[in-house]
Design a protein around this motif. Structure first.
Motif, mmCIF file in Angstrom:
data_model
loop_
_atom_site.group_PDB
_atom_site.id
_atom_site.type_symbol
_atom_site.label_atom_id
_atom_site.label_comp_id
_atom_site.label_asym_id
_atom_site.label_seq_id
_atom_site.Cartn_x
_atom_site.Cartn_y
_atom_site.Cartn_z
ATOM 1 N N THR A 260 0.823 -1.203 0.000
ATOM 2 C CA THR A 260 0.000 0.000 0.000
ATOM 3 C C THR A 260 0.861 1.259 0.000
ATOM 4 N N LEU A 261 1.941 1.254 0.754
ATOM 5 C CA LEU A 261 2.846 2.406 0.772
ATOM 6 C C LEU A 261 3.413 2.669 -0.622
ATOM 7 N N ALA A 262 3.770 1.592 -1.320
ATOM 8 C CA ALA A 262 4.316 1.748 -2.672
ATOM 9 C C ALA A 262 3.268 2.324 -3.622
ATOM 10 N N LEU A 263 2.023 1.909 -3.470
ATOM 11 C CA LEU A 263 0.960 2.427 -4.323
ATOM 12 C C LEU A 263 0.648 3.889 -4.016
ATOM 13 N N ARG A 264 0.725 4.244 -2.744
ATOM 14 C CA ARG A 264 0.423 5.618 -2.355
ATOM 15 C C ARG A 264 1.513 6.591 -2.780
ATOM 16 N N HIS A 265 2.761 6.119 -2.809
ATOM 17 C CA HIS A 265 3.880 7.004 -3.108
ATOM 18 C C HIS A 265 4.738 6.406 -4.221
ATOM 19 N N PRO A 266 4.201 6.325 -5.423
ATOM 20 C CA PRO A 266 4.974 5.741 -6.528
ATOM 21 C C PRO A 266 6.230 6.567 -6.796
ATOM 22 N N GLY A 267 7.321 5.866 -7.025
ATOM 23 C CA GLY A 267 8.584 6.536 -7.287
ATOM 24 C C GLY A 267 9.433 6.747 -6.056
ATOM 25 N N ALA A 268 8.859 6.608 -4.862
ATOM 26 C CA ALA A 268 9.647 6.751 -3.643
ATOM 27 C C ALA A 268 10.519 5.520 -3.439
#
Length: 435
Positions: A260-268
């Motif tokens: 979910t974190l990856a989906l919320r902050h793509p590119g991070a």
């Protein structure tokens, strides 16, 4: 020989009541279609253990002497099938329990006749058996640990808050709700969700299994979707608009929150910590299957945080805890030992202190536990406020999760009301480090 499903249930009950250990997550993995019977039977025995034993006691020749655990398990399983599983025939329920009583490592052979006699009498009137068991006090099924968890769940919200009930009535209402097996919640990661999943009207992005729909196992195994509890989804629906370039998921397995974190902050740039080698390997596999780019580090989170020089714009610390908030999903929880709370709270504080040190200026730290106990949540929040006055509470969650509030209001604490919110018992808080 008892069927594999019943043997699996008996082994699980011996783990709980003999070793005071949790039921392993994969306890029913090899059962195939019989897993449905095993899951139903284990759930009934765990949720009704107290009243099942209380029903048996006056029917013993010497009620004060008690019986071995193997006999207790065989009787509980037989009675649960007779009372609450109408699809199981009388002969199967009685015969399999008697066979279980005769099993060397799971039963107590001298009580084979006792088990047979009690269950045969009970089978003569199954509706009456069910009525007698249901008439016994619900309090028999909740040892002191369960009552403490319920009281802790309700305490922050005030008596009668949102339910128009008194304290005792609220406790009974919450206990009744938690005795129902939870409905799974899902999140789609790519493509269309399969038929049978419907949008949750109260939580954007959350999907619920419609009544009668098959469990979407192929969809999950393909990596196109994942199981994620409603509370976890709501926790990660935080409101935060500052730049996030570096993220740390400090206790990452099994990977739902990392995803979910990856989906919320793509590119991070995403770093995920997991201490157990097998869980770390599984985490890497899961993230790869879902197309999530992350650096998975197998390490003790506290030690790693205390030695690294890295700084992060967003840190999620979903800390190891007692799990009291998972009582609905883990009905064995009330019967466990619960003697490691001081160790857990010490570890939580150590992790929280170390994570706060690694928070970059302008960054957000989210702390959460799937527990209702105050020493695992609110006490740490108060301690951190004194220990780190440079950190500020970050209002990132809708206040409506906790209590009625004006539309759009946000809070720095995460504490869904246990009687109004369908999901695991989570609590958490968020702090930010000013620039």
């Amino acid at each position: 020989m008892p069927t594999p499903a019943r043997l699996h249930v008996a082994h699980a009950l011996h783990e709980v009541f003999g070793e005071r250990a949790r039921v392993p997550d994969i306890w029913d993995r090899d059962l195939g279609e019989d897993a449905h019977l095993a899951q139903a039977l284990l759930g009934l025995c765990l949720r009704r253990w107290g009243r099942l034993q209380a029903w048996v006691k006056p029917r013993l020749k010497d009620p004060d002497r008690g019986v071995p655990l193997g006999t207790q398990v065989a009787l509980a399983m037989g009675l649960a099938q007779l009372a609450w599983l109408p699809g199981v025939g009388d002969h199967a329920a009685v015969h399999e329990a008697v066979e279980l009583a005769a099993t060397r490592d799971l039963g107590f052979a001298p009580h084979k006749g006792l088990v047979n006699a009690i269950l045969r009498r009970a089978a003569k009137d199954r509706p009456a058996l069910a009525a007698e068991l249901e008439a016994l006090p619900a309090a028999l099924d909740r040892p002191p640990a369960a009552r403490r968890a319920l009281e802790a769940a309700l305490a922050p919200h005030g008596a009668g808050h949102g339910a128009s009930l008194g304290v005792g009535d609220e406790l009974e209402a919450l206990w009744t709700r938690l005795q129902q097996p939870p409905r799974p919640a899902f999140r789609s990661l790519r493509g269309e969700a399969p038929d049978g999943l419907a949008p949750d009207p109260d939580l954007p992005g959350c999907l619920r299994l419609e009544e009668g729909a098959p469990f979407p196992r192929p969809w999950l195994e393909s990596g196109a979707g994942m199981v994620q509890d409603r509370s976890s989804q709501a926790l990660l629906a935080y409101a935060w608009d500052r730049p996030v370039a570096r993220i740390l998921d400090a206790c990452a397995a099994p990977g739902g929150k990392t995803t979910t974190l990856a989906l919320r902050h793509p590119g991070a740039a995403l770093t995920a910590l997991e201490v157990h080698p097998r869980r770390a390997a599984r985490l890497r596999q899961t993230l790869q299957q879902r197309g999530v780019a992350a650096e998975v580090i197998q390490a003790d989170a506290a030690e790693w945080l205390e030695t690294t020089e890295a700084a992060f714009d967003l840190i999620l610390l979903d800390a190891p805890c007692s799990g009291s908030g998972t009582l609905q999903k883990h009905p064995e929880w009330p019967w466990l030992a619960h003697d490691d709370l001081p160790r857990l709270t010490g570890l939580q504080r150590r992790l929280l202190a170390a994570a706060a040190e690694r928070l970059a200026p302008g960054g957000l730290l989210i702390y959460a536990v799937c527990s209702w106990l105050p020493e695992e949540g609110s006490a740490h929040r108060e301690w951190l406020a004194e220990a780190r006055p440079d950190l500020r509470p970050a209002e990132v969650w809708p206040a409506s999760l906790d209590a009625p509030a004006p539309g759009g209001a946000l809070r720095a604490g995460f504490r869904p009301h246990p009687l109004r919110w369908e999901g695991e018992g989570f609590q958490g808080f968020a702090v930010a480090r000013p620039r």
